[in-house]
Design a protein around this motif. Structure first.
Motif, PDB file in Angstrom:
ATOM      1  N   ALA A   1      28.873  49.523  39.767  1.00 32.94           N
ATOM      2  CA  ALA A   1      28.566  50.388  38.617  1.00 32.94           C
ATOM      3  C   ALA A   1      29.579  51.526  38.508  1.00 32.94           C
ATOM      4  O   ALA A   1      29.998  51.902  37.404  1.00 32.94           O
ATOM      5  CB  ALA A   1      27.154  50.947  38.746  1.00 32.94           C
ATOM      6  N   SER A   2      29.987  52.073  39.632  1.00 31.97           N
ATOM      7  CA  SER A   2      30.973  53.159  39.607  1.00 31.97           C
ATOM      8  C   SER A   2      32.344  52.650  39.187  1.00 31.97           C
ATOM      9  O   SER A   2      33.082  53.352  38.482  1.00 31.97           O
ATOM     10  CB  SER A   2      31.057  53.838  40.978  1.00 31.97           C
ATOM     11  OG  SER A   2      31.603  52.965  41.960  1.00 31.97           O
ATOM     12  N   LEU A   3      32.686  51.425  39.580  1.00 33.30           N
ATOM     13  CA  LEU A   3      33.975  50.850  39.185  1.00 33.30           C
ATOM     14  C   LEU A   3      34.036  50.587  37.686  1.00 33.30           C
ATOM     15  O   LEU A   3      35.115  50.615  37.086  1.00 33.30           O
ATOM     16  CB  LEU A   3      34.220  49.541  39.953  1.00 33.30           C
ATOM     17  CG  LEU A   3      34.491  49.677  41.456  1.00 33.30           C
ATOM     18  CD1 LEU A   3      34.532  48.302  42.124  1.00 33.30           C
ATOM     19  CD2 LEU A   3      35.799  50.421  41.703  1.00 33.30           C
ATOM     20  N   LEU A   4      32.875  50.380  37.075  1.00 37.54           N
ATOM     21  CA  LEU A   4      32.814  50.170  35.622  1.00 37.54           C
ATOM     22  C   LEU A   4      32.893  51.487  34.847  1.00 37.54           C
ATOM     23  O   LEU A   4      32.910  51.492  33.611  1.00 37.54           O
ATOM     24  CB  LEU A   4      31.531  49.425  35.247  1.00 37.54           C
ATOM     25  CG  LEU A   4      31.480  47.946  35.664  1.00 37.54           C
ATOM     26  CD1 LEU A   4      30.107  47.355  35.378  1.00 37.54           C
ATOM     27  CD2 LEU A   4      32.569  47.155  34.945  1.00 37.54           C
TER      28      LEU A   4
ATOM     29  N   SER B   1      36.758  42.991  45.045  1.00 35.82           N
ATOM     30  CA  SER B   1      37.192  41.607  44.815  1.00 35.82           C
ATOM     31  C   SER B   1      36.906  41.143  43.389  1.00 35.82           C
ATOM     32  O   SER B   1      37.625  40.302  42.846  1.00 35.82           O
ATOM     33  CB  SER B   1      36.493  40.663  45.805  1.00 35.82           C
ATOM     34  OG  SER B   1      36.896  40.941  47.128  1.00 35.82           O
ATOM     35  N   LEU B   2      35.848  41.674  42.792  1.00 34.36           N
ATOM     36  CA  LEU B   2      35.515  41.289  41.418  1.00 34.36           C
ATOM     37  C   LEU B   2      36.541  41.862  40.440  1.00 34.36           C
ATOM     38  O   LEU B   2      36.929  43.028  40.539  1.00 34.36           O
ATOM     39  CB  LEU B   2      34.122  41.809  41.051  1.00 34.36           C
ATOM     40  CG  LEU B   2      32.941  41.107  41.719  1.00 34.36           C
ATOM     41  CD1 LEU B   2      31.659  41.885  41.470  1.00 34.36           C
ATOM     42  CD2 LEU B   2      32.803  39.668  41.211  1.00 34.36           C
ATOM     43  N   LYS B   3      36.989  41.037  39.524  1.00 32.43           N
ATOM     44  CA  LYS B   3      37.943  41.483  38.503  1.00 32.43           C
ATOM     45  C   LYS B   3      37.174  41.730  37.212  1.00 32.43           C
ATOM     46  O   LYS B   3      36.919  40.816  36.428  1.00 32.43           O
ATOM     47  CB  LYS B   3      39.026  40.426  38.292  1.00 32.43           C
ATOM     48  CG  LYS B   3      39.731  39.986  39.575  1.00 32.43           C
ATOM     49  CD  LYS B   3      40.380  41.147  40.295  1.00 32.43           C
ATOM     50  CE  LYS B   3      41.071  40.674  41.570  1.00 32.43           C
ATOM     51  NZ  LYS B   3      41.616  41.821  42.349  1.00 32.43           N
ATOM     52  N   LEU B   4      36.761  42.980  37.023  1.00 33.40           N
ATOM     53  CA  LEU B   4      35.874  43.308  35.912  1.00 33.40           C
ATOM     54  C   LEU B   4      36.546  44.234  34.904  1.00 33.40           C
ATOM     55  O   LEU B   4      37.240  45.187  35.280  1.00 33.40           O
ATOM     56  CB  LEU B   4      34.601  43.974  36.438  1.00 33.40           C
ATOM     57  CG  LEU B   4      33.739  43.131  37.390  1.00 33.40           C
ATOM     58  CD1 LEU B   4      32.616  43.970  37.963  1.00 33.40           C
ATOM     59  CD2 LEU B   4      33.194  41.909  36.659  1.00 33.40           C
ATOM     60  N   LYS B   5      36.306  43.961  33.645  1.00 30.04           N
ATOM     61  CA  LYS B   5      36.754  44.853  32.589  1.00 30.04           C
ATOM     62  C   LYS B   5      35.616  45.813  32.244  1.00 30.04           C
ATOM     63  O   LYS B   5      34.442  45.505  32.475  1.00 30.04           O
ATOM     64  CB  LYS B   5      37.156  44.048  31.351  1.00 30.04           C
ATOM     65  CG  LYS B   5      38.338  43.111  31.578  1.00 30.04           C
ATOM     66  CD  LYS B   5      38.660  42.331  30.314  1.00 30.04           C
ATOM     67  CE  LYS B   5      39.844  41.390  30.537  1.00 30.04           C
ATOM     68  NZ  LYS B   5      40.153  40.590  29.325  1.00 30.04           N
TER      69      LYS B   5
END
Length: 449
Positions: free
Chosen positions: A286-289, A262-266
Protein backbone atom coordinates in the motif's frame (compact mmCIF):
# COMPACT_ATOMS: atom_id res chain seq x y z
CA UNK A 1 4.17 -7.67 14.16
CA UNK A 2 3.66 -8.29 17.87
CA UNK A 3 5.54 -11.57 17.66
CA UNK A 4 8.58 -9.79 16.28
CA UNK A 5 8.28 -7.12 18.95
CA UNK A 6 8.35 -9.70 21.72
CA UNK A 7 11.62 -11.05 20.36
CA UNK A 8 13.29 -7.73 21.17
CA UNK A 9 13.71 -8.65 24.81
CA UNK A 10 16.26 -11.28 23.77
CA UNK A 11 18.72 -8.52 22.88
CA UNK A 12 18.72 -6.99 26.35
CA UNK A 13 21.62 -7.83 28.63
CA UNK A 14 20.80 -10.50 31.19
CA UNK A 15 22.28 -10.17 34.65
CA UNK A 16 19.68 -12.32 36.35
CA UNK A 17 20.10 -14.67 39.28
CA UNK A 18 17.63 -17.52 39.41
CA UNK A 19 16.84 -16.75 43.01
CA UNK A 20 15.65 -13.22 42.27
CA UNK A 21 11.97 -12.63 42.96
CA UNK A 22 9.37 -10.64 41.13
CA UNK A 23 5.89 -9.91 42.31
CA UNK A 24 2.62 -8.10 42.04
CA UNK A 25 1.85 -5.90 44.99
CA UNK A 26 -1.50 -4.49 45.97
CA UNK A 27 -0.21 -2.88 49.16
CA UNK A 28 -0.12 0.86 49.77
CA UNK A 29 -2.27 3.29 47.84
CA UNK A 30 -4.47 1.76 45.19
CA UNK A 31 -6.67 3.28 42.57
CA UNK A 32 -10.08 1.83 41.85
CA UNK A 33 -8.77 -0.43 39.10
CA UNK A 34 -6.49 -2.26 41.54
CA UNK A 35 -9.01 -2.99 44.28
CA UNK A 36 -9.91 -6.37 42.86
CA UNK A 37 -6.34 -7.63 42.63
CA UNK A 38 -5.34 -10.54 44.84
CA UNK A 39 -2.90 -10.04 47.75
CA UNK A 40 0.79 -9.81 46.98
CA UNK A 41 2.09 -12.79 45.02
CA UNK A 42 5.79 -13.56 44.74
CA UNK A 43 7.40 -16.12 42.50
CA UNK A 44 11.00 -16.60 41.51
CA UNK A 45 11.97 -16.18 37.92
CA UNK A 46 12.67 -19.91 37.86
CA UNK A 47 9.15 -20.72 39.04
CA UNK A 48 7.71 -18.51 36.31
CA UNK A 49 9.99 -20.15 33.76
CA UNK A 50 8.88 -23.62 34.89
CA UNK A 51 5.20 -22.70 34.58
CA UNK A 52 5.83 -21.15 31.17
CA UNK A 53 7.55 -24.28 29.86
CA UNK A 54 4.78 -26.52 31.21
CA UNK A 55 2.32 -24.64 29.02
CA UNK A 56 4.52 -24.95 25.95
CA UNK A 57 5.78 -28.54 26.32
CA UNK A 58 2.69 -30.16 27.79
CA UNK A 59 -0.29 -27.95 26.91
CA UNK A 60 0.72 -27.15 23.33
CA UNK A 61 0.75 -23.38 23.77
CA UNK A 62 2.94 -21.33 21.43
CA UNK A 63 5.88 -19.69 23.17
CA UNK A 64 5.14 -16.15 21.95
CA UNK A 65 1.56 -16.40 23.24
CA UNK A 66 2.66 -17.95 26.53
CA UNK A 67 5.19 -15.16 27.07
CA UNK A 68 2.65 -12.50 26.17
CA UNK A 69 0.21 -13.89 28.74
CA UNK A 70 2.90 -14.21 31.39
CA UNK A 71 3.99 -10.60 30.97
CA UNK A 72 0.35 -9.50 31.10
CA UNK A 73 -0.31 -11.51 34.28
CA UNK A 74 2.82 -10.13 35.96
CA UNK A 75 3.02 -6.43 35.02
CA UNK A 76 5.63 -5.92 37.72
CA UNK A 77 8.24 -7.72 35.64
CA UNK A 78 11.04 -5.43 34.52
CA UNK A 79 13.01 -5.54 31.30
CA UNK A 80 15.74 -7.64 32.92
CA UNK A 81 13.28 -10.28 34.10
CA UNK A 82 11.49 -10.34 30.74
CA UNK A 83 14.81 -10.73 28.95
CA UNK A 84 15.79 -13.61 31.23
CA UNK A 85 12.49 -15.44 30.75
CA UNK A 86 12.48 -14.90 26.99
CA UNK A 87 16.07 -15.94 26.40
CA UNK A 88 15.87 -18.92 28.78
CA UNK A 89 12.61 -20.28 27.38
CA UNK A 90 13.78 -19.88 23.79
CA UNK A 91 17.14 -21.45 24.58
CA UNK A 92 15.58 -24.48 26.26
CA UNK A 93 13.22 -24.97 23.32
CA UNK A 94 16.13 -24.65 20.91
CA UNK A 95 18.28 -27.20 22.73
CA UNK A 96 15.85 -29.55 24.45
CA UNK A 97 17.20 -32.50 22.44
CA UNK A 98 20.70 -31.84 23.75
CA UNK A 99 19.41 -31.31 27.28
CA UNK A 100 17.50 -34.61 27.16
CA UNK A 101 20.60 -36.35 25.83
CA UNK A 102 22.60 -35.13 28.82
CA UNK A 103 19.85 -36.17 31.23
CA UNK A 104 19.82 -39.65 29.70
CA UNK A 105 23.55 -39.97 30.40
CA UNK A 106 23.16 -39.34 34.12
CA UNK A 107 19.63 -40.39 35.03
CA UNK A 108 18.86 -43.89 36.25
CA UNK A 109 15.25 -43.28 35.18
CA UNK A 110 14.31 -43.18 31.50
CA UNK A 111 13.07 -39.82 30.21
CA UNK A 112 9.57 -41.13 29.52
CA UNK A 113 9.27 -42.24 33.14
CA UNK A 114 10.25 -38.87 34.64
CA UNK A 115 7.48 -36.65 35.97
CA UNK A 116 7.02 -33.60 33.72
CA UNK A 117 8.01 -31.14 36.44
CA UNK A 118 11.18 -33.11 37.15
CA UNK A 119 12.13 -33.30 33.48
CA UNK A 120 11.54 -29.57 32.99
CA UNK A 121 13.43 -28.68 36.17
CA UNK A 122 16.40 -30.69 34.94
CA UNK A 123 16.21 -29.10 31.50
CA UNK A 124 16.21 -25.61 33.03
CA UNK A 125 19.15 -26.36 35.31
CA UNK A 126 21.24 -28.10 32.65
CA UNK A 127 20.63 -25.31 30.14
CA UNK A 128 21.82 -22.78 32.71
CA UNK A 129 24.86 -24.89 33.58
CA UNK A 130 25.95 -25.47 29.97
CA UNK A 131 24.78 -22.40 28.08
CA UNK A 132 24.54 -19.51 30.56
CA UNK A 133 27.56 -18.20 32.46
CA UNK A 134 26.03 -15.55 34.71
CA UNK A 135 24.47 -17.86 37.29
CA UNK A 136 26.54 -19.62 40.01
CA UNK A 137 26.41 -23.42 39.80
CA UNK A 138 25.30 -23.84 43.43
CA UNK A 139 22.39 -21.43 42.85
CA UNK A 140 21.27 -23.42 39.82
CA UNK A 141 21.21 -26.70 41.76
CA UNK A 142 19.57 -25.13 44.83
CA UNK A 143 16.79 -23.57 42.74
CA UNK A 144 16.12 -26.85 40.96
CA UNK A 145 15.77 -28.62 44.30
CA UNK A 146 13.49 -25.86 45.63
CA UNK A 147 11.19 -26.17 42.62
CA UNK A 148 10.77 -29.90 43.30
CA UNK A 149 10.02 -29.25 46.98
CA UNK A 150 7.45 -26.58 46.14
CA UNK A 151 5.62 -29.11 43.99
CA UNK A 152 5.51 -31.39 47.05
CA UNK A 153 7.79 -33.99 45.48
CA UNK A 154 10.28 -34.20 48.35
CA UNK A 155 10.90 -37.85 47.61
CA UNK A 156 12.49 -36.90 44.29
CA UNK A 157 14.81 -34.26 45.75
CA UNK A 158 17.75 -36.70 46.27
CA UNK A 159 17.42 -37.89 42.66
CA UNK A 160 17.40 -34.36 41.17
CA UNK A 161 20.22 -33.25 43.44
CA UNK A 162 22.37 -36.27 42.57
CA UNK A 163 21.90 -35.92 38.81
CA UNK A 164 22.77 -32.22 38.83
CA UNK A 165 25.78 -32.65 41.12
CA UNK A 166 27.20 -35.23 38.72
CA UNK A 167 26.66 -32.90 35.79
CA UNK A 168 28.30 -29.99 37.61
CA UNK A 169 31.35 -32.17 38.25
CA UNK A 170 31.64 -33.24 34.62
CA UNK A 171 30.43 -30.10 32.86
CA UNK A 172 33.47 -29.66 30.63
CA UNK A 173 33.45 -33.33 29.62
CA UNK A 174 29.78 -33.02 28.69
CA UNK A 175 30.48 -30.03 26.47
CA UNK A 176 33.22 -31.99 24.71
CA UNK A 177 30.88 -34.96 24.26
CA UNK A 178 28.20 -32.75 22.69
CA UNK A 179 30.77 -31.19 20.39
CA UNK A 180 32.00 -34.63 19.28
CA UNK A 181 28.57 -35.90 18.15
CA UNK A 182 28.23 -36.51 14.38
CA UNK A 183 27.49 -33.19 12.68
CA UNK A 184 24.34 -34.45 10.98
CA UNK A 185 22.96 -36.00 14.17
CA UNK A 186 19.56 -34.73 15.38
CA UNK A 187 20.96 -34.00 18.84
CA UNK A 188 23.98 -32.17 17.48
CA UNK A 189 21.84 -30.00 15.18
CA UNK A 190 19.00 -29.57 17.69
CA UNK A 191 16.53 -30.63 15.00
CA UNK A 192 13.88 -33.30 15.73
CA UNK A 193 14.06 -36.32 13.37
CA UNK A 194 11.05 -35.30 11.25
CA UNK A 195 12.49 -31.85 10.50
CA UNK A 196 15.97 -33.24 9.98
CA UNK A 197 14.66 -35.80 7.52
CA UNK A 198 12.92 -33.11 5.45
CA UNK A 199 16.02 -30.91 5.34
CA UNK A 200 18.42 -33.75 4.50
CA UNK A 201 16.15 -34.92 1.69
CA UNK A 202 15.73 -31.42 0.24
CA UNK A 203 19.18 -29.92 0.86
CA UNK A 204 21.71 -32.60 1.70
CA UNK A 205 24.13 -32.80 4.61
CA UNK A 206 26.21 -29.62 4.32
CA UNK A 207 23.36 -27.18 3.69
CA UNK A 208 21.29 -28.77 6.46
CA UNK A 209 24.13 -28.30 8.92
CA UNK A 210 24.53 -24.66 7.86
CA UNK A 211 20.79 -24.01 8.34
CA UNK A 212 20.71 -25.67 11.74
CA UNK A 213 23.69 -23.62 12.90
CA UNK A 214 22.03 -20.42 11.67
CA UNK A 215 18.89 -21.25 13.65
CA UNK A 216 20.99 -21.44 16.83
CA UNK A 217 22.81 -18.18 16.23
CA UNK A 218 19.93 -15.76 16.58
CA UNK A 219 21.29 -12.65 18.30
CA UNK A 220 17.97 -11.00 19.10
CA UNK A 221 18.27 -8.40 16.37
CA UNK A 222 15.52 -7.80 13.83
CA UNK A 223 14.79 -5.84 10.69
CA UNK A 224 12.81 -2.71 10.10
CA UNK A 225 11.80 -0.96 6.90
CA UNK A 226 13.26 2.50 7.44
CA UNK A 227 12.42 6.00 6.24
CA UNK A 228 14.03 5.39 2.85
CA UNK A 229 12.13 2.14 2.39
CA UNK A 230 15.22 -0.04 2.87
CA UNK A 231 15.85 -2.87 5.31
CA UNK A 232 17.80 -1.94 8.42
CA UNK A 233 18.90 -4.32 11.17
CA UNK A 234 18.34 -2.98 14.68
CA UNK A 235 17.99 -4.17 18.27
CA UNK A 236 16.37 -2.87 21.41
CA UNK A 237 12.80 -1.77 21.98
CA UNK A 238 11.98 0.18 18.85
CA UNK A 239 8.30 0.26 19.86
CA UNK A 240 9.24 3.08 22.22
CA UNK A 241 10.97 5.13 19.54
CA UNK A 242 9.21 8.11 17.99
CA UNK A 243 10.06 7.04 14.46
CA UNK A 244 8.11 3.80 15.01
CA UNK A 245 5.13 5.47 16.70
CA UNK A 246 4.97 8.09 13.94
CA UNK A 247 4.94 5.43 11.22
CA UNK A 248 8.30 6.44 9.74
CA UNK A 249 9.56 2.89 10.20
CA UNK A 250 7.91 -0.49 10.61
CA UNK A 251 9.06 -3.93 11.71
CA UNK A 252 9.45 -6.30 8.78
CA UNK A 253 12.02 -9.01 8.15
CA UNK A 254 14.53 -8.46 5.36
CA UNK A 255 13.18 -11.34 3.27
CA UNK A 256 9.56 -10.29 3.82
CA UNK A 257 10.37 -6.87 2.35
CA UNK A 258 11.33 -8.57 -0.92
CA UNK A 259 7.67 -9.39 -1.58
CA UNK A 260 6.53 -5.82 -2.16
CA UNK A 261 9.71 -4.95 -4.03
CA UNK A 262 9.28 -7.94 -6.38
CA UNK A 263 5.83 -6.90 -7.57
CA UNK A 264 5.90 -4.56 -10.57
CA UNK A 265 2.94 -2.31 -9.84
CA UNK A 266 1.75 0.90 -11.41
CA UNK A 267 -0.04 3.56 -9.39
CA UNK A 268 -3.74 2.78 -9.17
CA UNK A 269 -3.18 -0.99 -9.07
CA UNK A 270 -5.68 -3.32 -7.37
CA UNK A 271 -3.96 -5.89 -5.15
CA UNK A 272 -5.23 -8.71 -2.93
CA UNK A 273 -3.22 -10.05 0.02
CA UNK A 274 -5.34 -13.11 0.76
CA UNK A 275 -3.58 -14.34 3.93
CA UNK A 276 -2.52 -10.98 5.27
CA UNK A 277 -2.22 -10.90 9.08
CA UNK A 278 -0.34 -9.27 10.69
CA UNK A 279 -0.27 -7.07 7.62
CA UNK A 280 3.37 -6.19 7.08
CA UNK A 281 3.42 -7.11 3.40
CA UNK A 282 0.01 -5.56 2.64
CA UNK A 283 1.04 -2.29 4.29
CA UNK A 284 4.33 -2.30 2.39
CA UNK A 285 2.50 -2.73 -0.92
CA UNK A 286 0.00 0.00 0.00
CA UNK A 287 2.85 2.39 0.77
CA UNK A 288 4.57 1.57 -2.53
CA UNK A 289 1.36 2.55 -4.33
CA UNK A 290 1.69 6.01 -2.72
CA UNK A 291 -1.92 6.29 -1.68
CA UNK A 292 -3.34 5.19 -5.02
CA UNK A 293 -5.18 2.01 -5.98
CA UNK A 294 -6.42 -0.43 -3.38
CA UNK A 295 -4.90 -3.21 -1.30
CA UNK A 296 -7.44 -5.75 -0.07
CA UNK A 297 -5.98 -7.24 3.11
CA UNK A 298 -7.78 -10.38 4.23
CA UNK A 299 -7.32 -13.18 6.69
CA UNK A 300 -9.32 -16.24 7.75
CA UNK A 301 -8.55 -15.62 11.44
CA UNK A 302 -10.81 -12.80 12.50
CA UNK A 303 -8.98 -12.09 15.76
CA UNK A 304 -5.79 -11.31 13.82
CA UNK A 305 -7.34 -8.56 11.72
CA UNK A 306 -6.70 -6.07 14.52
CA UNK A 307 -2.95 -6.34 13.86
CA UNK A 308 -3.51 -5.26 10.27
CA UNK A 309 -5.72 -2.39 11.42
CA UNK A 310 -3.12 -1.25 13.98
CA UNK A 311 -0.40 -1.17 11.33
CA UNK A 312 -2.62 0.55 8.79
CA UNK A 313 -3.54 3.32 11.23
CA UNK A 314 0.01 3.82 12.51
CA UNK A 315 1.31 4.11 8.96
CA UNK A 316 -1.58 6.32 7.83
CA UNK A 317 -2.50 4.13 4.85
CA UNK A 318 -5.91 4.98 3.42
CA UNK A 319 -5.71 2.82 0.28
CA UNK A 320 -6.45 -0.41 2.16
CA UNK A 321 -9.61 -2.44 2.72
CA UNK A 322 -9.38 -4.94 5.58
CA UNK A 323 -11.80 -7.84 5.70
CA UNK A 324 -12.37 -11.22 7.36
CA UNK A 325 -12.35 -13.79 4.55
CA UNK A 326 -11.36 -17.42 4.09
CA UNK A 327 -9.12 -17.45 1.03
CA UNK A 328 -10.53 -20.81 -0.06
CA UNK A 329 -13.93 -19.21 -0.67
CA UNK A 330 -14.33 -17.69 -4.13
CA UNK A 331 -15.15 -13.96 -4.20
CA UNK A 332 -17.13 -13.22 -7.35
CA UNK A 333 -16.43 -9.49 -6.95
CA UNK A 334 -12.92 -10.07 -8.26
CA UNK A 335 -14.17 -11.83 -11.41
CA UNK A 336 -16.03 -10.12 -14.23
CA UNK A 337 -17.21 -11.84 -17.39
CA UNK A 338 -15.28 -14.94 -16.38
CA UNK A 339 -11.94 -13.16 -15.97
CA UNK A 340 -10.02 -11.81 -13.02
CA UNK A 341 -9.79 -8.05 -12.52
CA UNK A 342 -6.89 -7.70 -10.06
CA UNK A 343 -3.45 -6.47 -11.07
CA UNK A 344 -1.78 -8.65 -8.47
CA UNK A 345 -2.58 -11.31 -5.90
CA UNK A 346 -0.25 -12.08 -3.03
CA UNK A 347 -0.64 -15.54 -1.53
CA UNK A 348 1.65 -15.61 1.50
CA UNK A 349 0.30 -19.00 2.45
CA UNK A 350 -0.09 -20.67 5.85
CA UNK A 351 2.98 -22.86 6.18
CA UNK A 352 5.12 -24.97 8.49
CA UNK A 353 7.46 -22.09 9.35
CA UNK A 354 10.56 -24.20 8.72
CA UNK A 355 12.43 -21.07 7.70
CA UNK A 356 11.87 -19.20 10.97
CA UNK A 357 12.84 -21.86 13.52
CA UNK A 358 15.51 -19.48 14.82
CA UNK A 359 12.80 -16.98 15.78
CA UNK A 360 10.08 -19.48 16.71
CA UNK A 361 11.89 -22.38 18.40
CA UNK A 362 8.69 -24.20 19.39
CA UNK A 363 8.23 -25.17 15.74
CA UNK A 364 10.53 -28.01 16.76
CA UNK A 365 7.74 -29.32 19.00
CA UNK A 366 4.78 -28.81 16.65
CA UNK A 367 6.12 -30.01 13.31
CA UNK A 368 5.12 -33.37 11.82
CA UNK A 369 5.49 -34.77 8.32
CA UNK A 370 1.76 -35.51 8.33
CA UNK A 371 1.04 -31.82 8.97
CA UNK A 372 3.30 -30.94 6.04
CA UNK A 373 1.11 -32.97 3.71
CA UNK A 374 -2.01 -31.25 5.06
CA UNK A 375 -0.42 -27.83 4.63
CA UNK A 376 0.42 -28.50 1.00
CA UNK A 377 -3.21 -29.46 0.36
CA UNK A 378 -4.38 -26.24 2.04
CA UNK A 379 -1.90 -24.13 0.09
CA UNK A 380 -3.07 -25.62 -3.20
CA UNK A 381 -6.72 -25.13 -2.31
CA UNK A 382 -6.04 -21.44 -1.66
CA UNK A 383 -3.94 -21.06 -4.81
CA UNK A 384 -6.62 -22.72 -6.95
CA UNK A 385 -9.13 -20.13 -5.74
CA UNK A 386 -7.16 -16.89 -5.73
CA UNK A 387 -5.33 -17.39 -9.03
CA UNK A 388 -8.65 -16.81 -10.78
CA UNK A 389 -8.68 -13.18 -9.57
CA UNK A 390 -5.56 -12.25 -11.57
CA UNK A 391 -6.29 -10.44 -14.82
CA UNK A 392 -4.46 -11.29 -18.03
CA UNK A 393 -0.95 -9.92 -17.79
CA UNK A 394 -1.38 -9.58 -14.01
CA UNK A 395 0.85 -11.04 -11.30
CA UNK A 396 0.53 -13.83 -8.78
CA UNK A 397 3.13 -13.90 -6.01
CA UNK A 398 3.34 -17.04 -3.88
CA UNK A 399 5.47 -16.99 -0.74
CA UNK A 400 6.10 -18.90 2.48
CA UNK A 401 8.40 -18.66 5.48
CA UNK A 402 9.19 -22.34 4.98
CA UNK A 403 12.16 -24.04 3.36
CA UNK A 404 10.57 -27.36 2.43
CA UNK A 405 10.40 -28.28 -1.25
CA UNK A 406 6.91 -29.67 -0.68
CA UNK A 407 5.59 -26.21 0.26
CA UNK A 408 7.69 -24.27 -2.24
CA UNK A 409 9.12 -25.84 -5.39
CA UNK A 410 6.37 -28.46 -5.62
CA UNK A 411 3.72 -25.73 -5.41
CA UNK A 412 5.60 -23.68 -8.00
CA UNK A 413 5.32 -26.63 -10.38
CA UNK A 414 1.67 -27.12 -9.41
CA UNK A 415 0.87 -23.55 -10.49
CA UNK A 416 2.75 -23.88 -13.78
CA UNK A 417 1.14 -27.22 -14.62
CA UNK A 418 -2.45 -26.31 -13.76
CA UNK A 419 -2.92 -22.59 -14.45
CA UNK A 420 -2.00 -20.20 -17.30
CA UNK A 421 0.99 -18.55 -15.68
CA UNK A 422 4.64 -18.01 -16.54
CA UNK A 423 7.34 -17.94 -13.85
CA UNK A 424 8.95 -14.49 -13.81
CA UNK A 425 11.10 -14.68 -10.71
CA UNK A 426 11.99 -17.17 -7.99
CA UNK A 427 13.99 -16.34 -4.88
CA UNK A 428 14.92 -18.22 -1.75
CA UNK A 429 16.45 -16.68 1.36
CA UNK A 430 18.44 -19.05 3.53
CA UNK A 431 18.44 -18.44 7.30
CA UNK A 432 21.15 -16.07 8.47
CA UNK A 433 21.95 -14.69 5.00
CA UNK A 434 20.99 -12.14 6.30
CA UNK A 435 17.40 -12.96 7.20
CA UNK A 436 15.01 -15.72 8.16
CA UNK A 437 14.41 -18.53 5.69
CA UNK A 438 11.89 -17.44 3.06
CA UNK A 439 10.69 -18.39 -0.42
CA UNK A 440 8.89 -16.44 -3.12
CA UNK A 441 7.85 -17.14 -6.68
CA UNK A 442 6.41 -14.45 -8.97
CA UNK A 443 4.19 -15.47 -11.86
CA UNK A 444 2.52 -13.53 -14.69
CA UNK A 445 -0.81 -14.59 -16.15
CA UNK A 446 -0.56 -15.32 -19.85
CA UNK A 447 -2.30 -12.94 -22.22
CA UNK A 448 -4.12 -15.87 -23.74
CA UNK A 449 -5.29 -18.81 -21.61
Amino acid sequence: MEEEAEEMTKAEKMKSKTGAHVGISTGGKMDKRKKNLKPRVEKSERELLLELLEKVFYEGEFIHLALRKLFSDYPGLGNREKAFLTRSSHGILERYLQLDYVISLYSSVKLKKLKPVVLLSLRIAIYQLLFMDKIPEHAIVDEAVKSIKKRKLQGLVPFVNAVLRKIVGEKEEIKKKLASLPKEDAVSLCLPPDILEVFLKDYGRERTIAMAEAFLQSDGGFYIRNESGEGERVSGNILEEERFRSGAVTIQDFSSQAVGKSLKLKEGALVLDCCSAPGGKACHIASLLKGSGKVYARDAQKDKLRYIVENQKRLGLENMEIEHWDARVLDERFIQEGEGILDAVLCDAPCSGLGVIGRKPDIRLHFTKEALEELQSLQREILSTVQAYVKKGGQLLYSTCSLSFKENEENRDYILQNFPFTLIKEEKFMPGKPSDGFYLALFQRKAED
